[in-house]
Write a protein that holds these residues in place. Sequence first.
Motif, PDB file in Angstrom:
ATOM      1  N   ALA A 301       0.848  -1.197   0.000  1.00  0.00           N
ATOM      2  CA  ALA A 301       0.000   0.000   0.000  1.00  0.00           C
ATOM      3  C   ALA A 301       0.882   1.244   0.000  1.00  0.00           C
ATOM      4  N   ALA A 302       0.408   2.274  -0.718  1.00  0.00           N
ATOM      5  CA  ALA A 302       1.193   3.509  -0.834  1.00  0.00           C
ATOM      6  C   ALA A 302       0.270   4.704  -0.969  1.00  0.00           C
ATOM      7  N   GLN A 303       0.844   5.878  -0.844  1.00  0.00           N
ATOM      8  CA  GLN A 303       0.123   7.135  -0.979  1.00  0.00           C
ATOM      9  C   GLN A 303       0.752   7.955  -2.111  1.00  0.00           C
ATOM     10  N   MET A 304      -0.078   8.411  -3.043  1.00  0.00           N
ATOM     11  CA  MET A 304       0.430   9.307  -4.089  1.00  0.00           C
ATOM     12  C   MET A 304       0.695  10.680  -3.492  1.00  0.00           C
ATOM     13  N   ARG A 305       1.844  11.264  -3.848  1.00  0.00           N
ATOM     14  CA  ARG A 305       2.206  12.590  -3.358  1.00  0.00           C
ATOM     15  C   ARG A 305       2.182  13.639  -4.473  1.00  0.00           C
ATOM     16  N   GLU A 306       2.566  13.244  -5.676  1.00  0.00           N
ATOM     17  CA  GLU A 306       2.662  14.221  -6.759  1.00  0.00           C
ATOM     18  C   GLU A 306       2.560  13.505  -8.093  1.00  0.00           C
ATOM     19  N   VAL A 307       1.908  14.134  -9.066  1.00  0.00           N
ATOM     20  CA  VAL A 307       1.786  13.595 -10.419  1.00  0.00           C
ATOM     21  C   VAL A 307       2.272  14.651 -11.406  1.00  0.00           C
ATOM     22  N   THR A 308       3.193  14.258 -12.279  1.00  0.00           N
ATOM     23  CA  THR A 308       3.698  15.143 -13.332  1.00  0.00           C
ATOM     24  C   THR A 308       3.263  14.589 -14.679  1.00  0.00           C
ATOM     25  N   PHE A 309       2.549  15.412 -15.437  1.00  0.00           N
ATOM     26  CA  PHE A 309       2.032  14.994 -16.740  1.00  0.00           C
ATOM     27  C   PHE A 309       3.110  15.162 -17.800  1.00  0.00           C
ATOM     28  N   LEU A 310       3.408  14.089 -18.558  1.00  0.00           N
ATOM     29  CA  LEU A 310       4.464  14.105 -19.572  1.00  0.00           C
ATOM     30  C   LEU A 310       3.932  13.750 -20.955  1.00  0.00           C
ATOM     31  N   GLY A 311       2.704  14.136 -21.241  1.00  0.00           N
ATOM     32  CA  GLY A 311       2.096  13.780 -22.523  1.00  0.00           C
ATOM     33  C   GLY A 311       1.380  12.455 -22.409  1.00  0.00           C
ATOM     34  N   ASN A 312       1.896  11.433 -23.097  1.00  0.00           N
ATOM     35  CA  ASN A 312       1.239  10.127 -23.027  1.00  0.00           C
ATOM     36  C   ASN A 312       1.683   9.328 -21.817  1.00  0.00           C
ATOM     37  N   ALA A 330       7.481   6.459  -9.919  1.00  0.00           N
ATOM     38  CA  ALA A 330       7.101   5.498 -10.956  1.00  0.00           C
ATOM     39  C   ALA A 330       6.733   6.277 -12.215  1.00  0.00           C
ATOM     40  N   GLU A 331       6.922   5.653 -13.374  1.00  0.00           N
ATOM     41  CA  GLU A 331       6.504   6.262 -14.633  1.00  0.00           C
ATOM     42  C   GLU A 331       5.529   5.313 -15.313  1.00  0.00           C
ATOM     43  N   ILE A 332       4.312   5.796 -15.569  1.00  0.00           N
ATOM     44  CA  ILE A 332       3.251   4.945 -16.103  1.00  0.00           C
ATOM     45  C   ILE A 332       2.585   5.646 -17.288  1.00  0.00           C
ATOM     46  N   SER A 333       1.834   4.894 -18.061  1.00  0.00           N
ATOM     47  CA  SER A 333       1.079   5.513 -19.152  1.00  0.00           C
ATOM     48  C   SER A 333      -0.055   6.346 -18.558  1.00  0.00           C
ATOM     49  N   ALA A 334      -0.468   7.388 -19.280  1.00  0.00           N
ATOM     50  CA  ALA A 334      -1.516   8.282 -18.785  1.00  0.00           C
ATOM     51  C   ALA A 334      -2.804   7.522 -18.529  1.00  0.00           C
ATOM     52  N   SER A 335      -3.076   6.466 -19.293  1.00  0.00           N
ATOM     53  CA  SER A 335      -4.309   5.694 -19.123  1.00  0.00           C
ATOM     54  C   SER A 335      -4.319   4.909 -17.815  1.00  0.00           C
ATOM     55  N   GLN A 336      -3.131   4.666 -17.227  1.00  0.00           N
ATOM     56  CA  GLN A 336      -3.045   3.924 -15.966  1.00  0.00           C
ATOM     57  C   GLN A 336      -3.144   4.814 -14.741  1.00  0.00           C
ATOM     58  N   LEU A 337      -3.182   6.125 -14.961  1.00  0.00           N
ATOM     59  CA  LEU A 337      -3.203   7.052 -13.839  1.00  0.00           C
ATOM     60  C   LEU A 337      -4.498   6.902 -13.051  1.00  0.00           C
ATOM     61  N   PRO A 338      -4.408   6.731 -11.722  1.00  0.00           N
ATOM     62  CA  PRO A 338      -5.622   6.643 -10.905  1.00  0.00           C
ATOM     63  C   PRO A 338      -6.489   7.887 -11.065  1.00  0.00           C
ATOM     64  N   SER A 339      -7.772   7.738 -10.840  1.00  0.00           N
ATOM     65  CA  SER A 339      -8.717   8.830 -11.024  1.00  0.00           C
ATOM     66  C   SER A 339      -8.394  10.007 -10.112  1.00  0.00           C
ATOM     67  N   SER A 340      -8.823  11.193 -10.550  1.00  0.00           N
ATOM     68  CA  SER A 340      -8.542  12.416  -9.814  1.00  0.00           C
ATOM     69  C   SER A 340      -9.027  12.315  -8.371  1.00  0.00           C
ATOM     70  N   GLY A 341      -8.212  12.766  -7.458  1.00  0.00           N
ATOM     71  CA  GLY A 341      -8.570  12.741  -6.044  1.00  0.00           C
ATOM     72  C   GLY A 341      -8.118  11.488  -5.332  1.00  0.00           C
ATOM     73  N   THR A 342      -7.724  10.444  -6.077  1.00  0.00           N
ATOM     74  CA  THR A 342      -7.260   9.204  -5.459  1.00  0.00           C
ATOM     75  C   THR A 342      -5.877   9.400  -4.865  1.00  0.00           C
ATOM     76  N   ARG A 343      -5.717   8.983  -3.634  1.00  0.00           N
ATOM     77  CA  ARG A 343      -4.406   9.039  -2.987  1.00  0.00           C
ATOM     78  C   ARG A 343      -3.918   7.647  -2.601  1.00  0.00           C
ATOM     79  N   ASN A 344      -4.843   6.772  -2.244  1.00  0.00           N
ATOM     80  CA  ASN A 344      -4.465   5.425  -1.827  1.00  0.00           C
ATOM     81  C   ASN A 344      -4.248   4.548  -3.059  1.00  0.00           C
ATOM     82  N   ILE A 345      -3.064   4.031  -3.211  1.00  0.00           N
ATOM     83  CA  ILE A 345      -2.755   3.174  -4.355  1.00  0.00           C
ATOM     84  C   ILE A 345      -2.010   1.932  -3.864  1.00  0.00           C
ATOM     85  N   ARG A 346      -1.887   0.978  -4.741  1.00  0.00           N
ATOM     86  CA  ARG A 346      -1.058  -0.199  -4.483  1.00  0.00           C
ATOM     87  C   ARG A 346       0.111  -0.159  -5.467  1.00  0.00           C
ATOM     88  N   VAL A 347       1.289  -0.443  -4.950  1.00  0.00           N
ATOM     89  CA  VAL A 347       2.501  -0.376  -5.773  1.00  0.00           C
ATOM     90  C   VAL A 347       3.258  -1.689  -5.657  1.00  0.00           C
TER      91      VAL A 347
END
Length: 358
Positions: A301-312, A330-347
């Motif tokens: 379990a993890a908490q998102m702290r910051e998201v930087t948009f890099l195009g795709n 972590a670097e992921i595709s934009a389609s994998q980004l959790p929905s807005s407001g989500t902080r709780n993620i699994r890594v």
Amino acid sequence: MLCSLPTAEASPSVQVRIADLQKSFGAFKALDHVSLAVSPGELVCLLGPSGCGKTTLLRCIAGLERQNRGTIYLGGRDVSNLPPQARDYGIVFQSYALFPNLNVEQNIGYGLTGSARDIVRQRVGDMLELVGLTGSEKKYPGQLSGGQQQRVALARALAPAPSLLLLDEPMSALDAQVREHLCMELRSLQQRLGITTLMVTHNQEEAMLMADRIAVMNQGCIEQYASPQSIYEHPQTPFVANFVGQGNWLSFEGNGSGHAQVGALQLRLAGGVAPRAAGRLFCRPEAICVNPLQGEENLFAAQMREVTFLGNRCRVSFEFDALPGQSLTAEISASQLPSSGTRNIRVALPPSSLQVFA
């Protein structure tokens, strides 16, 4: 630190061989027991930060600097003590070093002095066609763009048909868009001609884009000499891991169970490798899985702290719940980004993505 690499004996299968090269400037050791072998037709990049010795190595190969110790073979011939004009190479400098009072035709033909006029004219025409500057014969360097000047410098270096091409940061004066385009053009031209090439650069993207093999240099030594893919995926030293691409580091303790203990996290390593008593784990950002399917190993379990948009793609900064205060990326595709407001993620940190360093 790896300062000397095994190299083949001078033979037809080796175009350039450097054996135990050393060079000092006063108390400063610029090259420290450097050995290197380059195959015919290969493009090798000397990559590293300013002051690492890459330009000094190129200048020693060219005979523009005299090494203190070591041997330089070009095409099986010992050229260690020969003057530059006896070494059979062409060179393109960072500043291009074109003669401002000579036009394009005269600059390209400069190294052909002594040849018949018709031969020079034909060779210059061939070189202009090769670099895509036909029709620019009478222009002067000041009338050309940076990219065009670079092409003229390259044509001048190739005009005498050398067996070796040396490039000293040839793209550094160009803007990013022109640089990428010319990198691809130069690589295509080098492959068509089959000319053995050594290129100095501090730009890892250039090296990755162009090279057959990369020699990563640091403090006068070669730390790793391998293909771009191998250097990126399997760095041999912490310096190479840090200098080439991005990465995450985690300090660990061995817990006797074949796992690496990182704070409250237990991480399994690939192949069940038992870690050292203590060390550091390295992991590329794109190898980290965010919100993966169940069944992944090293899932926490993890908490998102910051998201930087890099195009795709997006760069996600996070902290493990069990490892507060330490941020990873972590670097992921934009389609994998959790929905807005989500902080709780699994890594998940896949075991195959974790590399152990002392």
